[in-house]
Design a protein around this motif. Structure first.
Motif, short mmCIF file in Angstrom:
data_model
loop_
_atom_site.label_atom_id
_atom_site.label_comp_id
_atom_site.label_asym_id
_atom_site.label_seq_id
_atom_site.Cartn_x
_atom_site.Cartn_y
_atom_site.Cartn_z
N VAL A 10 43.44 -48.52 -14.95
CA VAL A 10 43.96 -47.53 -13.97
C VAL A 10 43.03 -47.43 -12.76
CG1 VAL A 10 44.29 -44.92 -13.86
CG2 VAL A 10 44.66 -46.11 -15.94
N LEU A 11 43.46 -47.35 -11.66
CA LEU A 11 42.73 -47.11 -10.35
C LEU A 11 43.31 -46.10 -9.58
CD1 LEU A 11 42.35 -50.91 -9.27
CD2 LEU A 11 40.37 -49.38 -9.98
N VAL A 12 42.72 -45.17 -8.92
CA VAL A 12 42.93 -44.30 -7.78
C VAL A 12 42.14 -44.58 -6.64
CG1 VAL A 12 43.07 -41.65 -7.25
CG2 VAL A 12 43.67 -42.74 -9.69
N TYR A 13 42.59 -45.04 -5.61
CA TYR A 13 41.90 -45.18 -4.44
C TYR A 13 42.01 -44.17 -3.24
CZ TYR A 13 39.79 -49.79 -5.51
OH TYR A 13 39.19 -50.84 -5.98
N MET A 14 41.38 -44.05 -2.39
CA MET A 14 42.01 -43.01 -1.19
C MET A 14 41.23 -43.64 0.14
SD MET A 14 39.33 -39.75 -1.70
CE MET A 14 37.37 -40.03 -1.73
N LYS A 15 42.07 -43.45 1.05
CA LYS A 15 41.77 -44.01 2.74
C LYS A 15 41.09 -42.68 3.42
CE LYS A 15 42.05 -47.08 5.91
NZ LYS A 15 41.52 -48.30 5.72
N MET A 16 39.74 -42.63 3.50
CA MET A 16 39.30 -41.53 4.22
C MET A 16 39.07 -41.73 5.53
SD MET A 16 38.73 -39.20 2.03
CE MET A 16 37.55 -37.96 3.17
N GLU A 17 39.36 -40.77 6.48
CA GLU A 17 39.08 -40.84 7.95
C GLU A 17 38.39 -39.46 8.20
OE1 GLU A 17 41.15 -41.67 12.21
OE2 GLU A 17 41.32 -42.96 10.59
N ASN A 18 37.34 -39.24 8.51
CA ASN A 18 36.57 -37.92 8.78
C ASN A 18 36.56 -37.31 7.40
OD1 ASN A 18 35.99 -38.74 11.44
ND2 ASN A 18 38.01 -37.92 12.31
N ASP A 19 37.14 -35.98 7.49
CA ASP A 19 37.01 -35.37 6.26
C ASP A 19 38.54 -35.19 5.41
OD1 ASP A 19 34.37 -34.83 6.30
OD2 ASP A 19 34.66 -32.75 7.30
N ASN A 20 39.37 -36.11 6.15
CA ASN A 20 40.67 -35.96 5.41
C ASN A 20 41.03 -37.52 4.76
OD1 ASN A 20 41.74 -33.49 6.09
ND2 ASN A 20 41.76 -34.04 8.27
N MET A 21 41.82 -37.30 3.88
CA MET A 21 42.41 -38.67 3.20
C MET A 21 43.64 -39.06 4.04
SD MET A 21 42.30 -38.25 -0.95
CE MET A 21 42.45 -36.52 -1.24
N GLU A 22 43.77 -40.19 4.48
CA GLU A 22 44.93 -40.82 5.16
C GLU A 22 45.82 -41.23 4.14
OE1 GLU A 22 45.74 -40.58 8.34
OE2 GLU A 22 43.99 -39.30 8.89
N GLY A 23 45.50 -41.43 2.89
CA GLY A 23 46.37 -42.00 1.81
C GLY A 23 45.57 -41.85 0.63
N MET A 24 46.37 -41.94 -0.49
CA MET A 24 46.04 -42.18 -1.85
C MET A 24 46.87 -43.02 -2.50
SD MET A 24 45.67 -39.12 -4.78
CE MET A 24 43.91 -38.51 -4.01
N THR A 25 46.35 -43.92 -3.45
CA THR A 25 47.14 -44.70 -4.23
C THR A 25 46.65 -44.60 -5.87
OG1 THR A 25 48.12 -46.65 -4.45
CG2 THR A 25 45.99 -46.85 -3.94
N VAL A 26 47.63 -44.64 -6.59
CA VAL A 26 47.30 -44.82 -8.19
C VAL A 26 48.20 -45.99 -8.44
CG1 VAL A 26 47.66 -43.46 -10.07
CG2 VAL A 26 47.11 -42.17 -8.00
N MET A 27 47.31 -46.66 -9.34
CA MET A 27 47.99 -47.88 -10.04
C MET A 27 47.62 -47.88 -11.49
SD MET A 27 47.36 -51.03 -7.14
CE MET A 27 45.53 -50.90 -7.49
N VAL A 28 48.41 -47.79 -12.24
CA VAL A 28 48.30 -48.14 -13.54
C VAL A 28 49.14 -49.26 -14.50
CG1 VAL A 28 48.57 -46.77 -15.99
CG2 VAL A 28 48.02 -45.47 -13.82
N VAL A 29 48.34 -50.05 -15.32
CA VAL A 29 49.20 -51.29 -15.72
C VAL A 29 48.50 -51.14 -17.24
CG1 VAL A 29 49.36 -53.53 -15.91
CG2 VAL A 29 49.17 -52.53 -13.68
N ASP A 30 49.56 -50.94 -18.27
CA ASP A 30 49.18 -51.27 -19.67
C ASP A 30 50.35 -52.35 -20.22
OD1 ASP A 30 51.83 -49.99 -20.14
OD2 ASP A 30 50.64 -48.08 -20.68
N ASP A 31 50.29 -52.37 -21.43
CA ASP A 31 51.25 -53.58 -21.95
C ASP A 31 52.64 -52.97 -21.88
OD1 ASP A 31 49.02 -55.20 -22.70
OD2 ASP A 31 48.85 -54.19 -24.67
N GLU A 32 53.22 -51.96 -21.56
CA GLU A 32 54.59 -51.49 -21.58
C GLU A 32 55.01 -51.14 -20.14
OE1 GLU A 32 54.99 -48.25 -24.34
OE2 GLU A 32 54.00 -49.23 -25.85
N GLU A 33 54.13 -50.68 -19.14
CA GLU A 33 54.51 -50.24 -17.97
C GLU A 33 53.51 -50.53 -16.97
OE1 GLU A 33 57.15 -46.13 -18.00
OE2 GLU A 33 54.92 -45.88 -17.96
N ALA A 34 54.03 -50.84 -15.37
CA ALA A 34 53.29 -50.99 -14.54
C ALA A 34 53.60 -49.84 -13.46
CB ALA A 34 53.36 -52.34 -13.72
#
Length: 180
Positions: free
Chosen positions: A126-150
């Motif tokens: 599992v990964l959660v990343y964010m793209k910051m600019e000043n005090d705001n997030m410009e984006g967020m991404t969540v990725m989850v990979v297990d043996d059944e789903e991506a």
């Protein structure tokens, strides 16, 4: 017989017309700082079992609909440019999804995205990343990979952590997004 062919042609044209705005929205999102290219796993796993592509127009509509019930949620949604979700089912081999997961992680790191959650277990990543600019997030991404789903999620647009915390609180979701 002719009616069936005409129906198929009209259905195909209708589906194409519906897909064009989604493709156009996808193209518009690609140049935004919060956009993440997850690649394409459909050659390995087939089409995603769930695909969601919401652009600014649809998000504006959702924001307007929620304004009376939750002004905080409406305000948060009004700053979003897009939400993209792809969920693939995997019956057997998760190696292609894990490889794509790793490639996307490398791309995020090299593009200035910051990891905020990382879970590496034998059967799940599992990964959660964010793209910051000043005090705001410009984006967020969540990725989850297990043996059944991506699962790949990308939220594009400005997300103020304090506003996001208020919205999550209103939905009774306990998430601490204090950036201090």
């Amino acid at each position: 017989m002719k009616r069936s062919i005409v129906t198929k042609i009209l259905t195909g044209l209708f589906c194409t017309l519906l897909a064009l705005p989604a493709m156009a929205q996808e193209d518009e999102l690609k140049d935004l700082p919060g956009y993440v290219d997850f690649g394409d796993l459909s050659t390995t796993y087939g089409e995603p079992k769930i695909t969601i592509n919401l652009g600014g127009t649809m998000l504006g509509f959702v924001g307007m609909m929620s304004s009376a019930e939750s002004p905080e949620t409406s305000e948060l949604i009004s700053k979003l440019k897009g939400i993209r979700v792809q969920i693939y089912s995997m019956d057997e081999d998760a190696s292609a999804a894990k490889n794509q997961f790793g490639e996307t992680r490398k791309g995020l790191k090299s593009s200035g995205w910051e990891p905020i959650v990382q879970i590496n277990e034998d059967d799940e990543q599992v990964l959660v990343y964010m793209k910051m600019e000043n005090d705001n997030m410009e984006g967020m991404t969540v990725m989850v990979v297990d043996d059944e789903e991506a699962v790949f999620v990308n939220i594009i647009g400005q997300l103020n952590p304090a506003e996001l915390g208020k919205v999550m609180e209103s939905f009774d979701v306990g998430v601490d997004l204090d950036m201090d």
